[in-house]
Design an enzyme around this catalytic site. Structure first.
Site, PDB file in Angstrom:
ATOM      1  N   ALA A   1       0.860  -1.185   0.000  1.00 29.31           N
ATOM      2  CA  ALA A   1       0.000   0.000   0.000  1.00 29.31           C
ATOM      3  C   ALA A   1       0.896   1.233   0.000  1.00 29.31           C
ATOM      4  O   ALA A   1       2.111   1.140   0.216  1.00 29.31           O
ATOM      5  CB  ALA A   1      -0.921   0.018   1.217  1.00 29.31           C
ATOM      6  N   LYS A   2       0.304   2.391  -0.249  1.00 27.54           N
ATOM      7  CA  LYS A   2       1.036   3.651  -0.167  1.00 27.54           C
ATOM      8  C   LYS A   2       0.040   4.786  -0.031  1.00 27.54           C
ATOM      9  O   LYS A   2      -1.117   4.675  -0.467  1.00 27.54           O
ATOM     10  CB  LYS A   2       1.876   3.878  -1.430  1.00 27.54           C
ATOM     11  CG  LYS A   2       3.098   4.769  -1.192  1.00 27.54           C
ATOM     12  CD  LYS A   2       4.158   4.034  -0.391  1.00 27.54           C
ATOM     13  CE  LYS A   2       5.432   4.850  -0.261  1.00 27.54           C
ATOM     14  NZ  LYS A   2       6.506   4.091   0.396  1.00 27.54           N
ATOM     15  N   GLY A   3       0.483   5.872   0.569  1.00 30.66           N
ATOM     16  CA  GLY A   3      -0.372   7.040   0.727  1.00 30.66           C
ATOM     17  C   GLY A   3       0.390   8.307   0.431  1.00 30.66           C
ATOM     18  O   GLY A   3       1.624   8.332   0.445  1.00 30.66           O
TER      19      GLY A   3
END
Length: 420
Positions: A105-107
């Site tokens: 995941a990444k934000g």
């Protein structure tokens, strides 16, 4: 569609080539070409002057096949959905390469932290957390620090999430302060993992690190840690650069002195640093120095088809995410330059994030020696597994790492019986 986006398209080029060499069926891996979930949020924040400004934030979950999603959160004025999507996918492969039970995941939030007060940063972080709340949690998706974010920001995320839940949930983030459940050893984990990787590739290539020369591009959290750890090992770091430029000294820079200068410099950059025997150089010049080991630790797409032909380093150990384009990779392979890929060499951060998460969910607290020992064991094992894939399949190390990661992820899908 993801294929139309430049950064994600670069990742897909590598993935598709590796899938073909691995001989996997299209139907088995095509779901992994697409992120499972993407969220774009608007973040209204009251600024210190009383006006309301709306920021844009993202959270992308690429794959949860092998476990909860895991990935950092970056604050940058040029962050966009394509970048976040790409980094989420890289996290999937990174976690699979080191064989920890996470997906990727990444934000990101579009903002310039250098122009924001601490209170504004806190308000942005808390509102962003509230907006992505349905996606995150210790059993779903665990954010961590990345570019321009730190332990304090993780603390704000943890507090906001815990307030909504009604009880303290330290496992919702990693990379937070030790006082609220952070792990010892986390701050230098990525840099230490790179050091362990450098030791391993040097053994394979017969390089005496006590006589070798190093150039490190980038002097942020990761680059500074790498340079400092190399210096403390007695190795010779001859060049350092950041966005303000670079410095060079043939017999080696005093990294501790440079680190102290950067901490005290209001800009937190190496600009203005002076010492005997030092000469200046441009950021791009550093990449083409005749050193034994080059460590790109800055941003994506630094080594391209335009400069790859001028690279003189014997080995490149990628500490940044995606610093080398596929076109540059081909040129470097033809030149016989060994590239240790990012999804292996910079995995130390996510490894110790995993160890922090384990401590949180089991209410444990390990000492730093134990954490570093676990990190070394996992990084050395992972390097050996990639190296064996590299030798057995006669492919570059990047392809070997992707093939190993893809193989593990596809097997996990089949075991779980994921639809279709």
């Amino acid at each position: 569609m993801p294929e139309q986006n430049h950064s994600y398209a670069n990742m897909l080029k590598v993935l598709d080539a590796c899938a073909e060499k691995l001989g996997v069926c299209w139907d088995d891996y095509v779901p992994l070409r697409y992120p499972e979930r993407e969220l774009t949020v608007s973040i209204p924040v009251e600024m210190d002057d009383g006006h309301v400004k709306v920021f844009t934030g993202y959270r992308v979950q690429h794959s949860s096949v092998r476990g909860p999603c895991k990935g950092g959160l970056r604050y940058s004025s040029d962050v966009d959905l394509d970048e976040v999507r790409t980094l989420a996918a890289l996290m999937t492969w990174k976690c699979a390469v080191v064989n920890i039970p996470y997906g990727g995941a990444k934000g990101g939030v579009q903002c310039d932290p250098t122009k924001l007060s601490s209170q504004e940063l806190m308000r942005i972080t808390r509102r962003y957390t509230a907006m992505i709340l349905p996606l995150i949690g210790p059993e779903k998706d665990i954010p961590a620090p990345d570019v321009n974010t730190n332990a304090q920001i993780m603390g704000w995320i943890m507090d906001t999430y815990s307030a909504f839940k009604g009880f303290t949930v330290p496992g919702v983030v990693t990379g937070k302060p030790v006082e609220i459940g952070g792990s010892l050893g986390r701050e230098d984990a990525t840099g230490r993992g790179v050091l362990f990787t450098i030791n391993q590739i040097a053994l394979k290539k017969g390089i005496d690190l006590n006589k070798a020369s190093f150039a490190v591009q980038g002097f942020g959290k990761v680059g500074e840690a790498i340079a400092r750890l190399l210096y403390q090992e007695g190795y010779r770091v001859v060049a350092i650069s950041d966005i303000s430029g670079g410095i060079y000294k043939e017999d080696g820079l005093d990294i501790l002195d440079l680190s102290n200068y950067v901490k005290k410099n209001p800009s937190h950059l190496i600009e203005g640093y002076k010492a005997e025997g030092i000469s200046s150089l441009a950021n791009q010049e550093l990449l083409t120095l005749g050193v034994d080991i080059l460590v790109p630790s800055a941003r994506e797409n630094q080594i391209t088809e335009d400069n790859a032909g001028d690279i003189k380093a014997k080995i490149i150990v990628e500490a940044a995410n995606g610093p080398t384009t596929p076109e540059a990779d081909q040129i470097l392979n033809e030149k016989g330059i060994t590239v240790v890929p990012d999804i292996l060499s910079n995995a130390g951060g996510v490894v110790v994030s995993y160890l922090e998460w384990v401590q949180n969910i089991q209410y444990l607290m390990w000492d730093e020696k134990k954490v570093n020992s676990f990190l070394q064991e996992i990084m050395e094992r992972s390097f050996q597994e990639v190296w064996e894939f590299h030798e057995q399949n006669k492919v570059p190390m990047r392809e070997a790492a992707y093939m190993l990661a893809l193989d593990r992820t596809i097997k996990a899908r089949k075991i779980r019986g994921n639809f279709p």
